[in-house]
Design a protein around this motif. Structure first.
Motif, PDB file in Angstrom:
ATOM      1  N   ASP A 297      37.298 -20.641  15.236  1.00 44.20           N
ATOM      2  CA  ASP A 297      37.540 -20.730  13.797  1.00 44.20           C
ATOM      3  C   ASP A 297      37.274 -22.148  13.280  1.00 44.20           C
ATOM      4  O   ASP A 297      36.671 -22.339  12.214  1.00 44.20           O
ATOM      5  CB  ASP A 297      38.985 -20.324  13.513  1.00 44.20           C
ATOM      6  CG  ASP A 297      39.357 -20.412  12.045  1.00 44.20           C
ATOM      7  OD1 ASP A 297      38.752 -19.685  11.242  1.00 44.20           O
ATOM      8  OD2 ASP A 297      40.235 -21.232  11.713  1.00 44.20           O
ATOM      9  N   LYS A 298      37.685 -23.140  14.054  1.00 45.69           N
ATOM     10  CA  LYS A 298      37.492 -24.530  13.645  1.00 45.69           C
ATOM     11  C   LYS A 298      36.051 -24.988  13.866  1.00 45.69           C
ATOM     12  O   LYS A 298      35.467 -25.684  13.022  1.00 45.69           O
ATOM     13  CB  LYS A 298      38.458 -25.433  14.421  1.00 45.69           C
ATOM     14  CG  LYS A 298      39.921 -25.171  14.095  1.00 45.69           C
ATOM     15  CD  LYS A 298      40.843 -26.036  14.946  1.00 45.69           C
ATOM     16  CE  LYS A 298      42.306 -25.755  14.610  1.00 45.69           C
ATOM     17  NZ  LYS A 298      43.233 -26.544  15.465  1.00 45.69           N
ATOM     18  N   LEU A 299      35.480 -24.599  15.003  1.00 42.95           N
ATOM     19  CA  LEU A 299      34.137 -25.063  15.340  1.00 42.95           C
ATOM     20  C   LEU A 299      33.071 -24.477  14.422  1.00 42.95           C
ATOM     21  O   LEU A 299      32.050 -25.112  14.154  1.00 42.95           O
ATOM     22  CB  LEU A 299      33.820 -24.724  16.801  1.00 42.95           C
ATOM     23  CG  LEU A 299      34.597 -25.520  17.854  1.00 42.95           C
ATOM     24  CD1 LEU A 299      34.388 -24.918  19.240  1.00 42.95           C
ATOM     25  CD2 LEU A 299      34.160 -26.983  17.844  1.00 42.95           C
ATOM     26  N   ILE A 300      33.297 -23.267  13.961  1.00 41.83           N
ATOM     27  CA  ILE A 300      32.333 -22.633  13.046  1.00 41.83           C
ATOM     28  C   ILE A 300      32.126 -23.508  11.812  1.00 41.83           C
ATOM     29  O   ILE A 300      31.018 -23.608  11.263  1.00 41.83           O
ATOM     30  CB  ILE A 300      32.832 -21.227  12.631  1.00 41.83           C
ATOM     31  CG1 ILE A 300      32.600 -20.224  13.769  1.00 41.83           C
ATOM     32  CG2 ILE A 300      32.149 -20.750  11.355  1.00 41.83           C
ATOM     33  CD1 ILE A 300      31.149 -19.858  14.000  1.00 41.83           C
ATOM     34  N   ARG A 301      33.208 -24.152  11.369  1.00 41.30           N
ATOM     35  CA  ARG A 301      33.138 -24.969  10.155  1.00 41.30           C
ATOM     36  C   ARG A 301      32.808 -26.434  10.454  1.00 41.30           C
ATOM     37  O   ARG A 301      32.176 -27.107   9.631  1.00 41.30           O
ATOM     38  CB  ARG A 301      34.484 -24.906   9.414  1.00 41.30           C
ATOM     39  CG  ARG A 301      34.958 -23.497   9.109  1.00 41.30           C
ATOM     40  CD  ARG A 301      34.111 -22.812   8.056  1.00 41.30           C
ATOM     41  NE  ARG A 301      34.447 -21.389   7.949  1.00 41.30           N
ATOM     42  CZ  ARG A 301      33.887 -20.569   7.065  1.00 41.30           C
ATOM     43  NH1 ARG A 301      32.980 -21.038   6.219  1.00 41.30           N
ATOM     44  NH2 ARG A 301      34.224 -19.291   7.028  1.00 41.30           N
ATOM     45  N   SER A 302      33.228 -26.932  11.599  1.00 40.28           N
ATOM     46  CA  SER A 302      33.076 -28.367  11.862  1.00 40.28           C
ATOM     47  C   SER A 302      31.744 -28.739  12.499  1.00 40.28           C
ATOM     48  O   SER A 302      31.291 -29.879  12.382  1.00 40.28           O
ATOM     49  CB  SER A 302      34.219 -28.851  12.769  1.00 40.28           C
ATOM     50  OG  SER A 302      34.136 -28.233  14.051  1.00 40.28           O
ATOM     51  N   GLN A 303      31.096 -27.784  13.170  1.00 47.08           N
ATOM     52  CA  GLN A 303      29.823 -28.076  13.825  1.00 47.08           C
ATOM     53  C   GLN A 303      28.656 -27.676  12.922  1.00 47.08           C
ATOM     54  O   GLN A 303      28.746 -26.689  12.179  1.00 47.08           O
ATOM     55  CB  GLN A 303      29.741 -27.340  15.159  1.00 47.08           C
ATOM     56  CG  GLN A 303      30.825 -27.743  16.144  1.00 47.08           C
ATOM     57  CD  GLN A 303      30.830 -29.247  16.406  1.00 47.08           C
ATOM     58  OE1 GLN A 303      29.834 -29.812  16.854  1.00 47.08           O
ATOM     59  NE2 GLN A 303      31.956 -29.900  16.121  1.00 47.08           N
ATOM     60  N   PRO A 304      27.552 -28.406  13.002  1.00 42.15           N
ATOM     61  CA  PRO A 304      26.404 -28.127  12.128  1.00 42.15           C
ATOM     62  C   PRO A 304      25.918 -26.688  12.254  1.00 42.15           C
ATOM     63  O   PRO A 304      25.854 -26.132  13.352  1.00 42.15           O
ATOM     64  CB  PRO A 304      25.340 -29.114  12.613  1.00 42.15           C
ATOM     65  CG  PRO A 304      26.116 -30.223  13.243  1.00 42.15           C
ATOM     66  CD  PRO A 304      27.314 -29.571  13.871  1.00 42.15           C
ATOM     67  N   LEU A 305      25.578 -26.095  11.121  1.00 42.61           N
ATOM     68  CA  LEU A 305      25.088 -24.717  11.105  1.00 42.61           C
ATOM     69  C   LEU A 305      23.852 -24.566  11.988  1.00 42.61           C
ATOM     70  O   LEU A 305      23.705 -23.552  12.686  1.00 42.61           O
ATOM     71  CB  LEU A 305      24.766 -24.304   9.671  1.00 42.61           C
ATOM     72  CG  LEU A 305      24.182 -22.893   9.487  1.00 42.61           C
ATOM     73  CD1 LEU A 305      25.183 -21.830   9.933  1.00 42.61           C
ATOM     74  CD2 LEU A 305      23.780 -22.679   8.022  1.00 42.61           C
ATOM     75  N   GLU A 306      22.962 -25.559  11.974  1.00 38.56           N
ATOM     76  CA  GLU A 306      21.733 -25.451  12.757  1.00 38.56           C
ATOM     77  C   GLU A 306      22.013 -25.402  14.255  1.00 38.56           C
ATOM     78  O   GLU A 306      21.274 -24.781  15.012  1.00 38.56           O
ATOM     79  CB  GLU A 306      20.791 -26.608  12.425  1.00 38.56           C
ATOM     80  CG  GLU A 306      20.144 -26.500  11.056  1.00 38.56           C
ATOM     81  CD  GLU A 306      19.397 -25.183  10.877  1.00 38.56           C
ATOM     82  OE1 GLU A 306      18.658 -24.773  11.796  1.00 38.56           O
ATOM     83  OE2 GLU A 306      19.572 -24.545   9.811  1.00 38.56           O
ATOM     84  N   VAL A 307      23.084 -26.055  14.691  1.00 42.69           N
ATOM     85  CA  VAL A 307      23.448 -25.990  16.112  1.00 42.69           C
ATOM     86  C   VAL A 307      23.906 -24.579  16.465  1.00 42.69           C
ATOM     87  O   VAL A 307      23.528 -24.023  17.499  1.00 42.69           O
ATOM     88  CB  VAL A 307      24.552 -27.017  16.446  1.00 42.69           C
ATOM     89  CG1 VAL A 307      25.025 -26.836  17.898  1.00 42.69           C
ATOM     90  CG2 VAL A 307      24.031 -28.433  16.240  1.00 42.69           C
ATOM     91  N   TRP A 308      24.710 -23.990  15.584  1.00 47.27           N
ATOM     92  CA  TRP A 308      25.146 -22.614  15.817  1.00 47.27           C
ATOM     93  C   TRP A 308      23.964 -21.643  15.811  1.00 47.27           C
ATOM     94  O   TRP A 308      23.893 -20.727  16.636  1.00 47.27           O
ATOM     95  CB  TRP A 308      26.165 -22.195  14.756  1.00 47.27           C
ATOM     96  CG  TRP A 308      27.556 -22.651  15.048  1.00 47.27           C
ATOM     97  CD1 TRP A 308      28.258 -23.627  14.413  1.00 47.27           C
ATOM     98  CD2 TRP A 308      28.421 -22.145  16.075  1.00 47.27           C
ATOM     99  NE1 TRP A 308      29.513 -23.774  14.974  1.00 47.27           N
ATOM    100  CE2 TRP A 308      29.633 -22.871  15.992  1.00 47.27           C
ATOM    101  CE3 TRP A 308      28.287 -21.164  17.051  1.00 47.27           C
ATOM    102  CZ2 TRP A 308      30.707 -22.638  16.854  1.00 47.27           C
ATOM    103  CZ3 TRP A 308      29.361 -20.921  17.906  1.00 47.27           C
ATOM    104  CH2 TRP A 308      30.538 -21.648  17.804  1.00 47.27           C
ATOM    105  N   LYS A 309      23.036 -21.860  14.896  1.00 47.52           N
ATOM    106  CA  LYS A 309      21.856 -20.989  14.845  1.00 47.52           C
ATOM    107  C   LYS A 309      21.017 -21.148  16.107  1.00 47.52           C
ATOM    108  O   LYS A 309      20.482 -20.157  16.639  1.00 47.52           O
ATOM    109  CB  LYS A 309      21.031 -21.296  13.597  1.00 47.52           C
ATOM    110  CG  LYS A 309      21.704 -20.837  12.305  1.00 47.52           C
ATOM    111  CD  LYS A 309      21.012 -21.345  11.063  1.00 47.52           C
ATOM    112  CE  LYS A 309      19.628 -20.763  10.900  1.00 47.52           C
ATOM    113  NZ  LYS A 309      19.007 -21.150   9.614  1.00 47.52           N
TER     114      LYS A 309
END
Length: 681
Positions: A297-309
């Motif tokens: 929940d926290k990492l989804i918001r705190s880490q860059p979207l491009e890293v998640w993608k």
């Protein structure tokens, strides 16, 4: 059914009934006359020094692990025999025209589609491009979560790990259970250990990610930056994970929350929307490891979207790689096969596809398998042997000197309530919604995944079907399922080299009896004992008896902690406790049952060995397996089973009957003072 909730025998097992008549198997092969490998022994090793090497030392010295395998031995031999049987079935079904939509067409065409590597290679990574395009189009964290949840219905799915199965405290009710996930390496230890082997694995993992990205046209420098970011993100995720030892505690991993409570813990995930995308409805949720979802929940918001993608792109490619062109398959094997398991080359394509069909449409393939290779009377004979071992177990529980009458009564109730499943299900699964084409391998596997997801979520809110099996009939394995309070023995394991109708009782009981006793003992190991006769997680022990059990179990933990596997690498006695208790108890039960037979009561030698010696040698040769170091390192990190040498030497060192049979004396390495010998069950 969640497979990780059942307790496997794992690498080798053997089950059937001692019988002096009948052919070698239902395949019509001539009756076997040799059941014990004397040439595999190394009699230069003293039995009391290392019985595993005494029983199999020459075999270990002279056996080369095949290049396509991470280990070799009794289990592997039987699995390869079964693969040959299944190949024959699949070759016949794929070569003949089958009625469209029939079971035969589905399993035959799935096999054909995977064997046609030329067609697969021609498509390159085209099949997964639509999924990658959807990931590229994500523009916000909210869209990322929505996409991750919605993808499950399409046969993909990301971020969330969950299953629908029995509520541990209400075993008749299906519930949705969320578990920790998000890692590409086997477990959290792989991200934090600082030894050279672990560092090498992480470096090769990054190389693998880079390789997949460059195969889809990414710039190598950009791909390397993305891969490093993925590893860093997963390392943060790994910090929220429980260790393999912590995962063995069923009470610690039982967290029942209302939907509202779960939502409050992870406000950024918008669970109302997530559950809608998952197509599930429920007022209560089981969350085995809440720390993962709070961290997510926290990492989804705190880490860059491009890293998640980037992470989602990698997961999509990694999952699809086995079904894409040769470069993708090679890249995946280079990491998972070579680096993690030590294989030198991939298995032959036909073996890969036999396993894939069995894992995808197993109860369709299983119907043909049992018809051809599982004799009609095998179920009844197996059941008789299991009943015999169950009676011995009853006697042993009644004779325990450390357990109160109150707890004994409840233990016997649980033992008597065991469900015994042998060979194959009484009712077969249906795959009517699975669509299979001869020329679309990737799409075929997606269809299977969609079926599996719909079947799983369709159970939510319904009564648990305890007729369901967690393994397919051709599987070479067995298990105990605490929620069902059942012991299960698929047809695939009920054959030589682990059992033969014409073998003497010492050989059969040394192999079979120990395995059946092993599965029964899982119902009373450190995990299984916490479930009652109905499969509910409930404390049915008196406080005093629970304390005595824990004290005895600690002796086992301490014993196995001392066993060195590789230099500076020891068995984890806490992680392997349940399996070690099952090995020790299973062998003791099998021996007592063997002593009830005519051979067990005699002293007549066969091949120069007394009945007792033959029993213990048979047990040791059942576990005759050789492993590559890479596989052993991974097993020590996460496998709840001890290495085979200690699955032999550990239990035997606690049996006075073994000492007597082979003259083990003080000063021998396997000798344990009588006061230190474990007898739990």
């Amino acid at each position: 059914m969640k497979l990780s909730n059942i307790i496997l025998l794992a690498l080798s097992l053997a089950l059937a009934i001692s019988c002096k008549n009948g052919s070698n198997s239902s395949s019509g092969e001539p009756a076997r006359t040799v059941f014990f490998d004397k040439t595999g022994m190394d009699t230069t090793v003293s039995p009391g020094e290392n019985f595993f090497r005494y029983a199999s030392g020459s075999w270990l010295k002279n056996t080369e692990i095949p290049a396509s395998q991470s280990g070799w031995g009794s289990f592997y031999v039987l699995e390869e025999d079964n693969q040959k049987h299944l190949r024959k079935i699949l070759d016949e079904l794929s070569s003949a025209g089958q009625a469209a939509g029939s079971n035969e067409q589905k399993i035959g065409d799935l096999y054909t589609s995977g064997m046609d590597t030329a067609a697969i290679d021609k498509r390159n990574y085209d099949p997964v491009k639509p999924l990658l395009e959807k990931i590229d189009a994500i523009k916000s964290a909210d869209e990322l979560v929505d996409f991750a949840a919605a993808s499950f219905k399409d046969g993909d799915g990301f971020l969330f790990d969950f299953y629908v199965g029995p509520d541990d405290r209400i075993s008749t009710k299906n519930a949705i259970n969320f578990t920790q996930g998000g890692l590409g390496l086997p477990n959290r230890e792989y991200y934090f250990e600082q030894d050279s082997a672990s560092k090498k694995v992480r470096a090769e993992y990054v190389n693998y990610i880079v390789k997949l990205f460059t195969l889809t046209g990414s710039n190598p420098t950009v791909a390397a930056t993305q891969a490093d970011a993925i590893l860093k993100l997963e390392t943060q995720i790994a910090g929220s994970h429980l260790t393999p030892v912590e995962l063995r505690d069923p009470v610690k991993n039982y967290n029942k929350l209302s939907f509202a409570e779960f939502s409050r813990q992870v406000p950024g995930l918008n669970l109302v929307n997530v559950f809608k995308k998952l197509d599930v409805k429920t007022d209560t949720v089981l969350v085995s490891q809440p720390k993962y979802y709070i961290a997510l929940d926290k990492l989804i918001r705190s880490q860059p979207l491009e890293v998640w993608k980037s992470k989602l792109r990698f997961e999509a490619l990694n999952s699809a790689a086995p079904y894409l062109s040769q470069p993708f398959r090679d890249a995946r094997f280079a990491f998972f096969g070579k680096v993690l398991n030590g294989q030198k080359q991939p298995q032959e394509r036909w073996k890969q596809m036999v396993d894939k069909v069995d894992g995808s449409l197993g109860e369709l393939l299983g119907q043909v398998f049992v018809e051809k290779y599982f004799p009609a009377d095998a179920k009844a004979r197996m059941l008789k042997l299991v009943d015999n071992l169950q009676e011995v177990y009853r006697q042993r529980i009644e004779g325990l000197d450390w357990m109160s009458a109150e707890t004994k009564e409840r233990a016997l109730e649980k033992l008597n309530a065991f469900t015994k499943k042998i060979g194959y299900p009484d009712k077969w699964k249906k795959y009517d919604d699975v669509e299979i084409s001869r020329d679309k391998y990737y799409e075929n596997m997606q269809s299977v995944s969609r079926h599996n997801y719909a079947e799983m979520t369709g159970k939510l809110g319904k009564t648990v079907d305890k007729n369901e099996w967690g393994m397919t009939p051709p599987t070479v394995n067995a298990y105990y399922n605490p929620s069902f309070n059942e012991i299960v023995f698929p047809a695939g394991i009920l054959q030589f080299p682990f059992f033969d109708f014409n073998a003497d009782d010492a050989v059969n009981y040394g192999a079979i009896g120990a395995v059946i006793g092993h599965e029964m003992t899982h119902g009373f190991d450190d995990q299984g004992r916490q479930y009652d006769k109905d499969g509910n997680l409930r404390d049915w022990w008196t406080k005093e008896d629970a304390t005595k059990f824990t004290q005895k179990a600690q002796v086992v933990t301490d014993q196995y902690n001392k066993y060195e596997v590789l230099k500076t690498l020891h068995v984890n006695g806490s992680l392997t406790l349940g399996e070690n208790l099952a090995d020790i108890g299973g062998l003791a039960i099998a021996y007592q049952a063997f002593k009830n037979t005519e051979q067990g009561k005699s002293s007549a030698k066969i091949d120069g060995f007394t009945p007792d010696q033959r029993f213990f040698l048979s047990f040791a040769q059942v576990w005759r397996i050789k492993n590559r170091d890479e596989l052993m390192r991974m097993r020590i990190s996460q496998d709840p089973h001890s290495p085979e040498m200690y699955r032999v030497n550990g239990p035997l060192s606690n049996m006075s009957e073994f000492y007597k049979a082979f003259g083990v004396k003080p000063g021998d390495k396997m000798y344990r003072e009588e006061k230190d010998r474990v007898r739990v069950w």
